[in-house]
Enzyme design. Structure first.
Site, PDB file in Angstrom:
ATOM      1  N   THR A  71      40.853  69.636  45.585  1.00  0.00           N
ATOM      2  CA  THR A  71      42.426  70.061  45.796  1.00  0.00           C
ATOM      3  C   THR A  71      43.642  69.379  45.508  1.00  0.00           C
ATOM      4  O   THR A  71      43.369  68.127  45.589  1.00  0.00           O
ATOM      5  CB  THR A  71      42.150  70.519  47.306  1.00  0.00           C
ATOM      6  OG1 THR A  71      42.207  69.404  48.131  1.00  0.00           O
ATOM      7  CG2 THR A  71      41.074  71.362  47.831  1.00  0.00           C
ATOM      8  N   VAL A 132      52.309  73.058  41.011  1.00  0.00           N
ATOM      9  CA  VAL A 132      52.287  74.667  40.736  1.00  0.00           C
ATOM     10  C   VAL A 132      53.438  75.123  40.478  1.00  0.00           C
ATOM     11  O   VAL A 132      53.722  75.650  39.671  1.00  0.00           O
ATOM     12  CB  VAL A 132      51.858  75.291  42.105  1.00  0.00           C
ATOM     13  CG1 VAL A 132      51.892  76.683  41.754  1.00  0.00           C
ATOM     14  CG2 VAL A 132      50.261  74.605  42.132  1.00  0.00           C
ATOM     15  N   ASP A 151      63.882  71.817  45.857  1.00  0.00           N
ATOM     16  CA  ASP A 151      62.976  70.963  46.246  1.00  0.00           C
ATOM     17  C   ASP A 151      63.698  69.696  46.604  1.00  0.00           C
ATOM     18  O   ASP A 151      64.184  68.793  45.929  1.00  0.00           O
ATOM     19  CB  ASP A 151      62.080  70.475  44.917  1.00  0.00           C
ATOM     20  CG  ASP A 151      60.755  69.549  45.413  1.00  0.00           C
ATOM     21  OD1 ASP A 151      60.981  68.965  46.045  1.00  0.00           O
ATOM     22  OD2 ASP A 151      59.759  69.990  44.735  1.00  0.00           O
ATOM     23  N   THR A 178      55.255  74.724  48.468  1.00  0.00           N
ATOM     24  CA  THR A 178      55.483  73.491  49.164  1.00  0.00           C
ATOM     25  C   THR A 178      53.954  73.046  49.726  1.00  0.00           C
ATOM     26  O   THR A 178      53.409  73.920  50.061  1.00  0.00           O
ATOM     27  CB  THR A 178      56.569  73.613  50.044  1.00  0.00           C
ATOM     28  OG1 THR A 178      56.100  74.321  51.326  1.00  0.00           O
ATOM     29  CG2 THR A 178      57.630  74.125  49.685  1.00  0.00           C
ATOM     30  N   ALA A 209      52.048  81.345  48.292  1.00  0.00           N
ATOM     31  CA  ALA A 209      50.601  81.078  47.574  1.00  0.00           C
ATOM     32  C   ALA A 209      50.561  79.360  47.838  1.00  0.00           C
ATOM     33  O   ALA A 209      49.920  79.012  47.125  1.00  0.00           O
ATOM     34  CB  ALA A 209      50.363  81.406  46.283  1.00  0.00           C
ATOM     35  N   ARG A 211      50.938  77.131  51.428  1.00  0.00           N
ATOM     36  CA  ARG A 211      50.083  76.888  52.737  1.00  0.00           C
ATOM     37  C   ARG A 211      51.195  77.936  53.740  1.00  0.00           C
ATOM     38  O   ARG A 211      52.301  78.131  53.897  1.00  0.00           O
ATOM     39  CB  ARG A 211      50.691  75.541  53.242  1.00  0.00           C
ATOM     40  CG  ARG A 211      49.937  74.307  52.553  1.00  0.00           C
ATOM     41  CD  ARG A 211      48.476  74.545  52.456  1.00  0.00           C
ATOM     42  NE  ARG A 211      47.844  73.655  52.039  1.00  0.00           N
ATOM     43  CZ  ARG A 211      47.214  73.739  50.841  1.00  0.00           C
ATOM     44  NH1 ARG A 211      47.085  74.797  50.176  1.00  0.00           N
ATOM     45  NH2 ARG A 211      46.662  72.494  50.228  1.00  0.00           N
ATOM     46  N   ASP A 235      49.099  85.055  50.057  1.00  0.00           N
ATOM     47  CA  ASP A 235      47.411  84.569  49.739  1.00  0.00           C
ATOM     48  C   ASP A 235      47.121  83.737  50.930  1.00  0.00           C
ATOM     49  O   ASP A 235      46.129  83.441  50.923  1.00  0.00           O
ATOM     50  CB  ASP A 235      47.483  83.788  48.402  1.00  0.00           C
ATOM     51  CG  ASP A 235      46.333  83.403  48.115  1.00  0.00           C
ATOM     52  OD1 ASP A 235      45.285  84.038  48.142  1.00  0.00           O
ATOM     53  OD2 ASP A 235      46.024  82.035  48.024  1.00  0.00           O
ATOM     54  N   GLU A 240      44.883  80.993  59.402  1.00  0.00           N
ATOM     55  CA  GLU A 240      43.526  81.312  58.892  1.00  0.00           C
ATOM     56  C   GLU A 240      42.638  80.393  59.351  1.00  0.00           C
ATOM     57  O   GLU A 240      42.951  79.373  59.723  1.00  0.00           O
ATOM     58  CB  GLU A 240      43.751  81.466  57.249  1.00  0.00           C
ATOM     59  CG  GLU A 240      44.362  79.813  56.692  1.00  0.00           C
ATOM     60  CD  GLU A 240      44.371  80.096  55.075  1.00  0.00           C
ATOM     61  OE1 GLU A 240      43.926  79.270  54.343  1.00  0.00           O
ATOM     62  OE2 GLU A 240      45.320  80.941  54.755  1.00  0.00           O
ATOM     63  N   HIS A 257      43.250  83.325  50.735  1.00  0.00           N
ATOM     64  CA  HIS A 257      43.332  81.984  50.387  1.00  0.00           C
ATOM     65  C   HIS A 257      42.674  81.563  48.970  1.00  0.00           C
ATOM     66  O   HIS A 257      42.107  80.631  48.852  1.00  0.00           O
ATOM     67  CB  HIS A 257      43.449  81.017  51.439  1.00  0.00           C
ATOM     68  CG  HIS A 257      43.841  79.560  51.116  1.00  0.00           C
ATOM     69  ND1 HIS A 257      44.112  78.945  52.110  1.00  0.00           N
ATOM     70  CD2 HIS A 257      44.292  78.922  49.815  1.00  0.00           C
ATOM     71  CE1 HIS A 257      44.832  77.628  51.667  1.00  0.00           C
ATOM     72  NE2 HIS A 257      44.981  77.944  50.543  1.00  0.00           N
ATOM     73  N   GLY A 260      44.297  79.736  43.843  1.00  0.00           N
ATOM     74  CA  GLY A 260      43.908  78.501  42.981  1.00  0.00           C
ATOM     75  C   GLY A 260      42.420  78.812  42.623  1.00  0.00           C
ATOM     76  O   GLY A 260      42.048  77.770  42.145  1.00  0.00           O
ATOM     77  N   TYR A 261      41.641  79.757  43.042  1.00  0.00           N
ATOM     78  CA  TYR A 261      40.281  79.696  43.089  1.00  0.00           C
ATOM     79  C   TYR A 261      39.747  80.357  41.333  1.00  0.00           C
ATOM     80  O   TYR A 261      38.678  81.115  41.532  1.00  0.00           O
ATOM     81  CB  TYR A 261      39.707  80.742  44.163  1.00  0.00           C
ATOM     82  CG  TYR A 261      39.340  80.213  45.396  1.00  0.00           C
ATOM     83  CD1 TYR A 261      40.039  79.039  45.844  1.00  0.00           C
ATOM     84  CD2 TYR A 261      38.198  80.586  45.909  1.00  0.00           C
ATOM     85  CE1 TYR A 261      39.344  78.437  46.732  1.00  0.00           C
ATOM     86  CE2 TYR A 261      37.803  80.028  47.146  1.00  0.00           C
ATOM     87  CZ  TYR A 261      38.526  78.787  47.557  1.00  0.00           C
ATOM     88  OH  TYR A 261      38.146  78.206  48.555  1.00  0.00           O
TER      89      TYR A 261
END
Length: 378
Positions: A71, A132, A151, A178, A209, A211, A235, A240, A257, A260-261
């Protein structure tokens, strides 16, 4: 460890992990959320995903000498403990970054069709411009869109960033990418809460998308009830695998979530850990990433009258994930949590835009900016 066969314990949902790591020794597969210390009593290498908390409680009595997470994020890894015990560590930064970007673009283009606006007429705000967020910024700029970025750590040494409150007030679309941090100079837990949500425009789209706890989900639901013009796309969720059903009901698009899958990203993450273990063992990397990447079922399409959104949907349609998650939200909490994990565990082999070659492109620059490949002429 460098000159013997290793015992490798891997999350069972890491694709191609046996094929990639079998050269090092025995690969044992287990469910990542259920790992316990007794599973590690004779393990040399531990390979996990974000659902496994790797800390002293898990590793204290184990012989593990190398930990890898397939990850980008590392908030589930106690790196201080690993360092104190001399345990080597590697993550896979950027492995699924393109997949997350393509999830975002698919959701935004779909929302634009639903709401009747042209994506190029919106101002995009990206909070967190790492693997990302940086790639999303580059694709949006390549499309000719206006992009604002925030940022704080990077703003200390680079130009072009604006304060969060300025971004929230100006952006029509707010994308959060982030990491999740609770300490340090720039903590991100509840980075977006009541005060920040009160700054956004009445027609804004808020997409997370990154955290789940970066947005205070209670505050998001509260403001969603009061300002019906806001659009939420989530997402990730604060608690969760428990999903706030009332918040999901208020969202335009939801998913478990899985931004990124992509199949490509998952294999890329596994392969990056293979490279890291080779380096740790001082062994050559004899395999290539492409050797483990299968041919796409749909490799080429003629654009013809197909819109950008229709091309995207040939590869990924977020409505499928939205439907699948919503279908679980009436279940009792324990069953809903289990269903959330099952949706991730049994996720289909979703490919990335680069797997699709587009022939006869009407606007080739735009096609490439989105992430597709141009089919060779002739």
């Amino acid at each position: 460890m460098r000159n013997r066969k290793l015992n490798i314990l891997a999350d069972e949902n890491m694709p191609q992990v046996e094929a990639i790591f079998s050269r090092f020794g025995k690969v044992i597969l287990k469910p990542g959320r259920d790992l316990s210390p007794k599973d590690l009593h004779d393990i040399d290498v531990l390979l996990v995903r974000s659902i496994t908390q790797v800390n002293e409680a898990l590793l204290a009595s184990s012989p593990v000498k190398f930990v890898g997470t397939a990850t980008i994020g590392t908030d589930h890894i106690d790196q201080h403990y690993l360092e104190s015990k001399g345990i080597a560590f590697s993550n896979a930064p950027g492995c699924n970054a393109d997949a997350v970007v393509e999830y975002v673009l698919s959701c935004l283009f779909l929302t634009a069709e639903w709401q009747g606006f042209d994506p190029k007429d919106r101002t995009y705000g990206i909070v967190g411009v790492g693997n990302v967020g940086g790639r999303l910024q580059r694709r949006l700029l390549a499309l000719g869109y206006k992009v604002l970025v925030n940022d704080p750590p990077r703003a200390e040494s680079e130009e072009g960033f604006i304060p969060l409150h300025s971004l929230l007030k100006q952006a029509d679309v707010i994308c959060l990418h982030t990491p999740l941090t609770q300490e340090g100079e720039y903590p991100t837990q509840h980075l977006i809460s009541d005060l920040e949500l009160g700054m956004i425009q009445d027609h804004a789209i808020v997409l997370n998308a990154g955290r789940g706890p970066v947005i205070d989900n209670r505050a998001l639901l509260d403001i969603g009830k009061k300002r019906l013009g806001l659009t939420f796309i989530l997402d990730v969720w604060e608690h969760e695998p428990v999903v706030n059903a009332a918040l999901a009901e208020r969202c335009a698009i939801v998913s478990p979530h899985i931004a990124g899958y992509s199949f490509d990203g998952k294999i890329r993450g596994t392969f990056m850990l293979y490279q890291a273990l080779c380096q740790y063992l001082d062994q050559p990397c004899e395999e290539s990433f492409e050797a483990f990447l299968p041919q796409s079922e749909l490799a080429c399409v003629e654009q013809g009258d197909l819109s950008i959104l229709e091309l995207m949907e040939k590869v990924y349609d977020p409505r499928i994930d939205d439907y699948m998650l919503r279908h679980t939200l009436t279940l009792p909490e324990a069953e809903q949590k289990q269903a959330f994990d099952q949706l991730r565990k049994q996720y289909r082999a979703r490919r990335e835009f680069s797997s699709l070659n587009v022939a006869g492109a009407e606007n080739p620059d735009q096609i490439e900016a989105i992430g597709f490949k141009l089919a060779a002429k002739g």
